[in-house]
Scaffold this active site. Structure first.
Site, short mmCIF file in Angstrom:
data_model
loop_
_atom_site.label_atom_id
_atom_site.label_comp_id
_atom_site.label_asym_id
_atom_site.label_seq_id
_atom_site.Cartn_x
_atom_site.Cartn_y
_atom_site.Cartn_z
N GLY A 238 -60.65 11.00 -117.27
CA GLY A 238 -60.15 9.72 -116.77
C GLY A 238 -58.73 9.71 -116.24
O GLY A 238 -58.30 8.71 -115.67
N PRO A 273 -61.67 16.42 -117.94
CA PRO A 273 -61.09 15.93 -116.69
C PRO A 273 -61.98 16.27 -115.49
O PRO A 273 -62.58 17.34 -115.43
CB PRO A 273 -59.76 16.70 -116.59
CG PRO A 273 -60.02 17.98 -117.33
CD PRO A 273 -60.99 17.64 -118.44
N ARG A 275 -61.56 14.11 -111.89
CA ARG A 275 -60.74 13.76 -110.73
C ARG A 275 -59.41 14.51 -110.71
O ARG A 275 -58.97 14.96 -109.65
CB ARG A 275 -60.46 12.26 -110.76
CG ARG A 275 -59.82 11.72 -109.49
CD ARG A 275 -59.43 10.25 -109.64
NE ARG A 275 -60.41 9.45 -110.30
CZ ARG A 275 -61.32 8.68 -109.69
NH1 ARG A 275 -61.35 8.62 -108.38
NH2 ARG A 275 -62.19 7.97 -110.38
N CYS A 343 -75.00 1.54 -89.18
CA CYS A 343 -75.34 0.19 -88.75
C CYS A 343 -75.20 -0.84 -89.84
O CYS A 343 -76.18 -1.51 -90.20
CB CYS A 343 -76.76 0.20 -88.19
SG CYS A 343 -76.90 1.41 -86.89
N1 LLP Z 1 -66.43 12.25 -118.97
C1 LLP Z 1 -67.33 11.26 -118.84
C2 LLP Z 1 -68.23 10.96 -119.96
C3 LLP Z 1 -67.41 10.53 -117.64
O1 LLP Z 1 -68.30 9.56 -117.53
C4 LLP Z 1 -66.52 10.84 -116.57
C5 LLP Z 1 -66.58 10.12 -115.30
C6 LLP Z 1 -65.60 11.90 -116.76
C7 LLP Z 1 -65.57 12.56 -117.97
C8 LLP Z 1 -64.63 12.32 -115.69
O2 LLP Z 1 -63.74 11.29 -115.37
P1 LLP Z 1 -62.51 11.58 -114.38
O3 LLP Z 1 -61.56 12.52 -115.11
O4 LLP Z 1 -63.04 12.19 -113.16
O5 LLP Z 1 -61.91 10.25 -114.15
N2 LLP Z 1 -67.41 7.57 -108.71
C9 LLP Z 1 -66.17 7.03 -109.26
C10 LLP Z 1 -65.78 7.69 -110.56
C11 LLP Z 1 -66.87 7.63 -111.63
C12 LLP Z 1 -66.49 8.35 -112.90
C13 LLP Z 1 -67.64 8.48 -113.83
N3 LLP Z 1 -67.41 9.17 -115.06
C14 LLP Z 1 -65.09 7.15 -108.19
O6 LLP Z 1 -65.39 7.57 -107.07
O7 LLP Z 1 -63.93 6.78 -108.42
#
Ligand code: LLP
Length: 419
Positions: A238, A273, A275, A343
């Site tokens: 996150g 992690p 993103r 479209c």
């Molecule tokens: N762990 C779990 C259980 C998760 O559900 C997620 C992301 C992560 C780790 C990784 O989170 P990150 O470090 O990437 O924030 N499609 C959305 C983001 C959806 C994230 C879903 N879960 C976007 O384009 O912003």
């Protein structure tokens, strides 16, 4: 290294993106291996000294070459489906570095994960735990399980990507976790090793992490006092990255919160992690098809559309758009709407965006597109899914070709009763 203007041209490491567009066409996702490695090393260095397993959330970018590049730095994988388990393994992630999350794991997916011998299941409900117990016991296996806890902390992120509040579908309410442990401790085929959490994605602030980690630490102490052996604590992912000019917490700031709140528990920590590792390591390269002057605005019509990068349409997300040819230092900017050819009106990347002069035929890039870009692409409007290229130094490879038009429907059949 990574992405920058070099000698007047937007480049990935040492490769001018014009070269990639000429060779591979557009729209194309371009990733920088050096940037991926740099992000991974920085995260790992931030948590160094903690007993930690860092698992790349491969949902953010599941191209095998990207997973393999990150796995080579020692990262494991956080997966959410049988498909992701297969990808992680195909990219060389050892099974004992794979954690499996998700609210709706099917019996078949559990069996596949047990077969692979993964490190950990993050189980999100009592009913799921019962199914896992049955499947594991029937195979004579024991599943290492963390119970995913919903810590009921507002992550303060986009409502569509927050997960850690009561009322979300994710995890077990923190108040109900002790009862679940008491009841589940003797389930066959289950080894309850710890608890996990994930607050949401794109967090901009550390305060929710601190609050949630403190709750998790209290929970672990309570579970131990009740006689449970808790050896693992999975803190999820996150951590946000800036998409514009926001100043966000660094991995070092984040790790400091971890040290202050949960390090003394002596648990093995798992991080997930996504993103943070991939967002800045990728751009979407596209070409301007037309510059259309409407009565009150100018449109840049690209050959990329919402099927290639859906984040602006879905979340109203910002991606900085830059011309590949570096604008003159004294250039004037003009507001434009940046749109694709699909479209429907949702197919708009930006409205009233200030842009330097851009002409039909010019190349542009969407920055910060390495996370949740290509993985969320579709072939809506029967547009072939975009290609992917990985750059390393002066070298680049197509790591997934553009889908062919034929492949769009090669596996479709027309029943013989039709016509
Ligand atoms: N762990 C779990 C259980 C998760 O559900 C997620 C992301 C992560 C780790 C990784 O989170 P990150 O470090 O990437 O924030 N499609 C959305 C983001 C959806 C994230 C879903 N879960 C976007 O384009 O912003």
């Amino acid at each position: 290294m990574g992405f920058a203007y070099v000698n007047g041209a937007y480049s990935a490491d040492h490769v001018d993106l014009t070269t990639i567009a000429d060779a591979v066409g557009t729209p194309t996702y371009v990733y920088s291996a050096s940037q991926l490695v740099q992000q991974a090393k920085r995260f790992q260095a931030a948590v160094a000294g903690l007993d930690a397993l860092v698992c790349f959330a491969i949902k953010s970018n599941s191209n095998l070459a990207v997973i393999a590049t990150l796995a080579a730095t020692g990262l494991g994988a956080d997966v959410v489906s049988a498909g992701e388990i297969a990808r992680a393994q195909a990219a060389g992630v050892p099974a004992d570095r794979i954690v499996f999350a998700g609210v709706g794991k099917t019996a078949d997916e559990m069996a596949a994960a047990l077969e692979a011998g993964i490190y950990q299941f993050n189980v999100e409900s009592e009913v799921e735990l019962a199914v896992l117990s049955e499947i594991a016991a029937a195979r004579g296996a024991v599943a290492p399980v963390c119970v995913r806890v919903n810590p009921d902390v507002d992550a303060g992120t986009l409502s569509k990507i927050t997960t850690g509040r009561k009322g979300n579908k994710f995890g077990v309410d923190i108040d109900l976790v002790p009862a679940l442990f008491a009841q589940a401790r003797r389930l066959p085929g289950i080894d309850l090793v710890g608890v996990s959490m994930h607050l949401g994605s794109l967090l901009q602030d550390l305060a929710p992490y601190r609050a949630a980690f403190q709750r998790m630490a209290d929970l672990v102490r309570g579970l131990r006092a009740a006689g449970h052996t808790i050896t693992r604590l999975d803190l999820g992912g996150g951590l946000g990255v800036p998409y514009r000019d926001e100043v966000l917490p660094t991995p070092e700031d984040y790790a400091q919160i971890v040290r202050e709140t949960v390090a003394d528990l002596g648990c093995r920590l798992v991080f997930e992690p996504g993103r943070y590792l991939t967002a800045d390591a990728g751009v979407l390269l596209a070409r301007v098809v037309y510059v259309k002057d409407g009565s009150d605005r100018r449109f840049l019509i690209l050959d990329a559309a919402m099927n290639d990068l859906i984040r602006p349409a879905l979340y109203n997300a910002w991606h900085t758009v830059r011309p590949v040819k570096q604008p003159a230092p004294d250039h004037l900017e003009q507001p434009v709407d940046i749109v694709g050819p699909i479209c429907e009106s949702t197919d708009r990347f930006a409205e009233g965006r200030m842009m330097p002069p851009v002409a039909a035929g010019d190349l542009v890039v969407f920055e910060t597109a390495g996370a949740y870009g290509r993985v969320m692409a579709s072939s809506y409007n029967s547009r072939p899914e975009p290609a992917e290229v990985l750059v390393r130094g002066r070298d680049f490879r197509t790591v997934k070709p553009r889908q062919s038009i034929q492949a769009l429907f090669a596996d479709e059949t027309i029943p013989d009763w039709t016509g």
